[in-house]
Design a protein around this motif. Sequence first.
Motif, PDB file in Angstrom:
ATOM      1  N   ALA A  79     -16.151 -16.135  49.648  1.00 47.71           N
ATOM      2  CA  ALA A  79     -17.747 -15.856  49.281  1.00 47.71           C
ATOM      3  C   ALA A  79     -17.757 -14.626  48.445  1.00 47.71           C
ATOM      4  O   ALA A  79     -18.671 -14.578  47.458  1.00 47.71           O
ATOM      5  CB  ALA A  79     -18.784 -15.878  50.608  1.00 47.71           C
ATOM      6  N   ASP A  80     -17.063 -13.527  48.565  1.00 46.89           N
ATOM      7  CA  ASP A  80     -17.202 -12.316  47.935  1.00 46.89           C
ATOM      8  C   ASP A  80     -16.752 -12.463  46.138  1.00 46.89           C
ATOM      9  O   ASP A  80     -16.949 -11.796  45.536  1.00 46.89           O
ATOM     10  CB  ASP A  80     -16.153 -11.305  48.549  1.00 46.89           C
ATOM     11  N   LEU A  81     -15.942 -13.616  46.138  1.00 44.32           N
ATOM     12  CA  LEU A  81     -15.483 -13.811  44.684  1.00 44.32           C
ATOM     13  C   LEU A  81     -16.641 -14.818  44.193  1.00 44.32           C
ATOM     14  O   LEU A  81     -16.360 -15.021  42.866  1.00 44.32           O
ATOM     15  CB  LEU A  81     -14.278 -14.665  44.937  1.00 44.32           C
ATOM     16  N   ALA A  82     -17.748 -15.222  44.667  1.00 42.52           N
ATOM     17  CA  ALA A  82     -18.527 -16.058  44.187  1.00 42.52           C
ATOM     18  C   ALA A  82     -19.079 -15.763  42.624  1.00 42.52           C
ATOM     19  O   ALA A  82     -19.071 -16.667  41.794  1.00 42.52           O
ATOM     20  CB  ALA A  82     -19.849 -16.382  44.831  1.00 42.52           C
ATOM     21  N   GLY A  83     -19.347 -14.493  42.284  1.00 44.71           N
ATOM     22  CA  GLY A  83     -19.756 -13.821  41.091  1.00 44.71           C
ATOM     23  C   GLY A  83     -18.815 -13.698  39.962  1.00 44.71           C
ATOM     24  O   GLY A  83     -19.084 -13.408  38.917  1.00 44.71           O
TER      25      GLY A  83
ATOM     26  N   MET B 263      -7.826 -21.190  45.332  1.00 43.56           N
ATOM     27  CA  MET B 263      -8.871 -21.012  46.577  1.00 43.56           C
ATOM     28  C   MET B 263     -10.259 -21.502  46.125  1.00 43.56           C
ATOM     29  O   MET B 263     -10.927 -22.344  46.734  1.00 43.56           O
ATOM     30  CB  MET B 263      -8.887 -19.582  47.008  1.00 43.56           C
ATOM     31  N   VAL B 264     -10.536 -21.316  44.774  1.00 43.55           N
ATOM     32  CA  VAL B 264     -11.887 -21.584  44.196  1.00 43.55           C
ATOM     33  C   VAL B 264     -11.928 -23.351  44.043  1.00 43.55           C
ATOM     34  O   VAL B 264     -12.906 -24.009  44.301  1.00 43.55           O
ATOM     35  CB  VAL B 264     -12.332 -20.854  42.868  1.00 43.55           C
ATOM     36  N   LEU B 265     -10.788 -23.776  43.554  1.00 35.19           N
ATOM     37  CA  LEU B 265     -10.701 -25.009  43.440  1.00 35.19           C
ATOM     38  C   LEU B 265     -10.693 -25.723  44.684  1.00 35.19           C
ATOM     39  O   LEU B 265     -11.235 -26.985  44.689  1.00 35.19           O
ATOM     40  CB  LEU B 265      -9.339 -25.519  42.530  1.00 35.19           C
ATOM     41  N   ILE B 266     -10.008 -25.261  45.706  1.00 35.47           N
ATOM     42  CA  ILE B 266     -10.105 -25.956  46.888  1.00 35.47           C
ATOM     43  C   ILE B 266     -11.554 -26.007  47.377  1.00 35.47           C
ATOM     44  O   ILE B 266     -12.158 -26.974  48.152  1.00 35.47           O
ATOM     45  CB  ILE B 266      -9.298 -25.189  48.015  1.00 35.47           C
TER      46      ILE B 266
ATOM     47  N   ALA C 194     -15.537 -18.951  30.608  1.00 33.94           N
ATOM     48  CA  ALA C 194     -15.504 -18.003  31.494  1.00 33.94           C
ATOM     49  C   ALA C 194     -16.752 -18.114  32.650  1.00 33.94           C
ATOM     50  O   ALA C 194     -17.531 -17.476  32.975  1.00 33.94           O
ATOM     51  CB  ALA C 194     -15.673 -16.560  31.002  1.00 33.94           C
ATOM     52  N   PHE C 195     -16.505 -19.519  33.166  1.00 32.31           N
ATOM     53  CA  PHE C 195     -17.595 -19.729  34.500  1.00 32.31           C
ATOM     54  C   PHE C 195     -17.271 -18.996  35.739  1.00 32.31           C
ATOM     55  O   PHE C 195     -16.065 -18.201  35.988  1.00 32.31           O
ATOM     56  CB  PHE C 195     -17.312 -21.327  34.903  1.00 32.31           C
ATOM     57  N   SER C 196     -18.149 -18.599  36.421  1.00 38.10           N
ATOM     58  CA  SER C 196     -18.249 -17.944  37.612  1.00 38.10           C
ATOM     59  C   SER C 196     -17.359 -18.882  38.786  1.00 38.10           C
ATOM     60  O   SER C 196     -17.752 -20.193  38.726  1.00 38.10           O
ATOM     61  CB  SER C 196     -19.333 -17.534  38.097  1.00 38.10           C
ATOM     62  N   ALA C 197     -16.915 -18.365  39.809  1.00 39.61           N
ATOM     63  CA  ALA C 197     -16.237 -19.073  40.925  1.00 39.61           C
ATOM     64  C   ALA C 197     -17.503 -19.827  41.472  1.00 39.61           C
ATOM     65  O   ALA C 197     -17.352 -21.186  41.767  1.00 39.61           O
ATOM     66  CB  ALA C 197     -15.719 -18.171  41.950  1.00 39.61           C
ATOM     67  N   ARG C 198     -18.650 -19.530  41.567  1.00 41.99           N
ATOM     68  CA  ARG C 198     -19.703 -19.922  42.093  1.00 41.99           C
ATOM     69  C   ARG C 198     -20.157 -21.392  41.417  1.00 41.99           C
ATOM     70  O   ARG C 198     -20.011 -22.394  41.990  1.00 41.99           O
ATOM     71  CB  ARG C 198     -20.920 -19.345  42.199  1.00 41.99           C
ATOM     72  N   ASP C 199     -20.140 -21.362  40.008  1.00 43.82           N
ATOM     73  CA  ASP C 199     -20.250 -22.333  39.095  1.00 43.82           C
ATOM     74  C   ASP C 199     -19.284 -23.494  39.131  1.00 43.82           C
ATOM     75  O   ASP C 199     -19.653 -24.530  39.224  1.00 43.82           O
ATOM     76  CB  ASP C 199     -20.427 -21.989  37.784  1.00 43.82           C
ATOM     77  N   ILE C 200     -17.987 -23.118  39.413  1.00 50.80           N
ATOM     78  CA  ILE C 200     -16.907 -23.929  39.475  1.00 50.80           C
ATOM     79  C   ILE C 200     -17.124 -24.789  40.772  1.00 50.80           C
ATOM     80  O   ILE C 200     -17.052 -25.927  40.907  1.00 50.80           O
ATOM     81  CB  ILE C 200     -15.585 -23.340  39.465  1.00 50.80           C
TER      82      ILE C 200
END
Length: 173
Positions: free
Chosen positions: A49-53, A66-69, A10-16
């Motif tokens: 950016a609001d999804l970072a955490g 979107m995070v993968l992009i 369960a990585f955060s979007a920021r970590d990915i």
Amino acid sequence: MPQAQNLPFAFSARDIVLMGRSAALGAFATPSARDHDAAEAALARLGIADLAGARMTRLSGGQQQMVLIARALAQNAPLVVMDEPTASLDLANRKRIEDLVLGLARDGIGIILSTHDPDQAARLCRSMVLLHRGRVLAAGPMRETLTPATLSTLYGTKIRREELSDGSLHFRA
């Protein structure tokens, strides 16, 4: 950039997104402030950016895409390869990604993308290669490649090409 990714943790979007910077790191190095800034800038550029955490396992398929992009953008590579970059996206995010692809190309970033949507290919690509059963069916400039004949062969059904008043192309089965 893969079409989808199944993550066991369960990585955060920021970590990915930050993982996209790993190619710029030396062995045993940790991400620098510059790497973190690049990750945050990529998230912001996509408007997520609001999804970072948020944990990737909690995001919708479209949000994960979107995070993968953003991860691909964080690499700051001169060439971005995208496998169906708008898969799982709603219309607003699909438009956002198409605009991003066009903007990257205008900025001199090379884009290679795969799509099954000839309308999208017509909007985004100047040249293309159509693959059919593992072989090149057609290659060249968009208007010469996306023809009713090639698309009918590709999709196994009769395809019509319409030119809209703005000069864009639309395809119908």
